[in-house]
Design a protein around this motif. Structure first.
Motif, short mmCIF file in Angstrom:
data_model
loop_
_atom_site.label_atom_id
_atom_site.label_comp_id
_atom_site.label_asym_id
_atom_site.label_seq_id
_atom_site.Cartn_x
_atom_site.Cartn_y
_atom_site.Cartn_z
N ILE A 2 33.08 -9.86 -37.51
CA ILE A 2 32.79 -11.13 -36.84
C ILE A 2 31.34 -11.16 -36.37
N ALA A 3 30.89 -10.06 -35.75
CA ALA A 3 29.51 -9.98 -35.26
C ALA A 3 28.51 -10.04 -36.40
N ALA A 4 28.91 -9.57 -37.58
CA ALA A 4 28.02 -9.59 -38.75
C ALA A 4 27.94 -10.96 -39.41
N GLY A 5 28.74 -11.92 -38.93
CA GLY A 5 28.66 -13.28 -39.45
C GLY A 5 29.73 -13.65 -40.46
N ALA A 6 30.82 -12.88 -40.53
CA ALA A 6 31.86 -13.18 -41.51
C ALA A 6 32.68 -14.39 -41.09
N ASP A 7 33.12 -15.16 -42.08
CA ASP A 7 34.09 -16.23 -41.88
C ASP A 7 35.50 -15.77 -42.24
N PRO A 50 35.30 -23.65 -43.65
CA PRO A 50 34.81 -23.30 -45.00
C PRO A 50 34.23 -21.89 -44.99
N LEU A 51 34.44 -21.17 -46.06
CA LEU A 51 33.96 -19.79 -46.14
C LEU A 51 32.54 -19.74 -46.69
N ARG A 52 31.67 -19.14 -45.91
CA ARG A 52 30.30 -18.90 -46.37
C ARG A 52 30.04 -17.41 -46.58
N GLY A 95 29.18 -10.17 -47.86
CA GLY A 95 28.37 -10.91 -48.81
C GLY A 95 28.78 -12.37 -48.86
N PRO A 96 28.09 -13.15 -49.69
CA PRO A 96 28.38 -14.58 -49.77
C PRO A 96 29.75 -14.85 -50.39
N ALA A 97 30.37 -15.94 -49.93
CA ALA A 97 31.69 -16.30 -50.46
C ALA A 97 31.63 -16.81 -51.89
N GLY A 98 30.46 -17.23 -52.32
CA GLY A 98 30.32 -17.74 -53.69
C GLY A 98 31.18 -18.97 -53.89
N GLY A 99 32.02 -18.94 -54.92
CA GLY A 99 32.85 -20.10 -55.22
C GLY A 99 34.16 -20.14 -54.46
N VAL A 100 34.38 -19.17 -53.55
CA VAL A 100 35.62 -19.12 -52.78
C VAL A 100 35.40 -19.93 -51.50
N SER A 101 35.84 -21.17 -51.49
CA SER A 101 35.45 -22.08 -50.41
C SER A 101 36.40 -22.08 -49.23
N SER A 102 37.64 -21.64 -49.43
CA SER A 102 38.63 -21.72 -48.36
C SER A 102 39.43 -20.43 -48.26
N VAL A 162 37.85 -16.74 -37.16
CA VAL A 162 37.59 -15.97 -38.37
C VAL A 162 38.91 -15.50 -38.98
N ALA A 163 39.11 -15.75 -40.25
CA ALA A 163 40.35 -15.38 -40.93
C ALA A 163 40.44 -13.88 -41.14
#
Length: 249
Positions: A185-190, A166-168, A134-141, A210-211
């Motif tokens: 990673i394939a699903a688009g995670a940062d 930056p985390l999206r 899901g979206p990172a929301g306010g977690v930017s790093s 990707v972290a």
């Protein structure tokens, strides 16, 4: 009070274990008394949890990690005999749900870990769609994510930081899901969170950017069993107690 059959039927309908290809049996693993008033929940059916539940006057224990796994020596000797004997002498039922407890969209380990960390999934990935993303929301790093994990789970995660982007999008799957990293990673995670790390994941984090955060197998799976047990207790008029037997793994 509820009967064991009523509890079993409720959990069967809620968790739908027949949908999953799992590593061991889901549901009732050790049959105890027929009437249930109190349920104790925990992560693993260790002897320490069994003894604590008996001391707490439980009629049943609900766990994520049960007693029986594919490929193990099934003889009732040693540690397995000790656990089963303690349950049977005390008349305490043992219910265990593995992948069904990971996957439930509201009460499962992944859903509850996400809620604990302030993450909300809008997609699934990986084998049997067990991974959440899901979206990172306010977690930017990744540093901010690491700090949240340490504060909420009360342990410092092992971090393979990737390229510091930056985390999206953040993906997660509780327990020993390090093998889901490539699917995340394939699903688009940062960034990807799970319980454990193996040698290959550090290289993948470095090479893909990707972290990867290993937050503890037990620490990431403390939330599903008590959530299910609390819902069971409220629905059937039982009492519930969560007993956390800490584990450094």
């Amino acid at each position: 009070m509820a009967t064991r059959a009523e509890v079993e039927s409720f959990l069967q309908q809620l968790l739908a274990p027949e949908r999953f290809k799992d590593y061991g049996p889901n549901g009732l693993q050790v049959e105890g008394r027929g009437e249930i008033r109190k349920v104790v929940s925990g992560v693993t059916a260790s002897l320490a949890l069994i003894n604590a539940a008996i001391e707490a006057q439980a009629d049943m224990i609900l766990v994520h990690h049960g007693l029986f796994w594919r490929g193990q020596d099934g003889r009732l000797i040693g540690w397995l005999k000790a656990r089963v004997e303690r349950l049977m002498v005390a008349g305490v039922n043992l219910f265990a749900y593995h992948l069904p407890l990971d996957a439930h969209p509201l009460f499962g380990n992944n859903a509850r870990l996400g809620a604990e960390l302030g993450l909300e999934a809008d997609g699934r990935f990986g084998d049997q769609e067990l991974g959440f993303i899901g979206p990172a929301g306010g977690v930017s790093s990744v540093q901010a994510l690491q700090a949240i994990v340490q504060q909420r789970l009360r342990r410092e995660p092992v971090l393979a930081a990737g390229d510091g982007r930056p985390l999206r999008r953040i993906a997660w799957c509780t327990g020993g899901a390090q093998g889901y990293f490539e699917a995340a990673i394939a699903a688009g995670a940062d960034a990807f969170l799970t319980g454990e790390i193996s040698e290959p994941q550090a290289h993948l984090a470095s090479e893909t950017g990707v972290a990867f955060l290993a937050c503890g197998h037990h620490a990431t799976e403390r939330y599903g069993a008590p959530a299910v047990a609390a819902h069971l207790a409220t629905s059937l008029g039982l009492t519930h107690e969560f007993i956390d037997i800490d584990n450094p793994a």
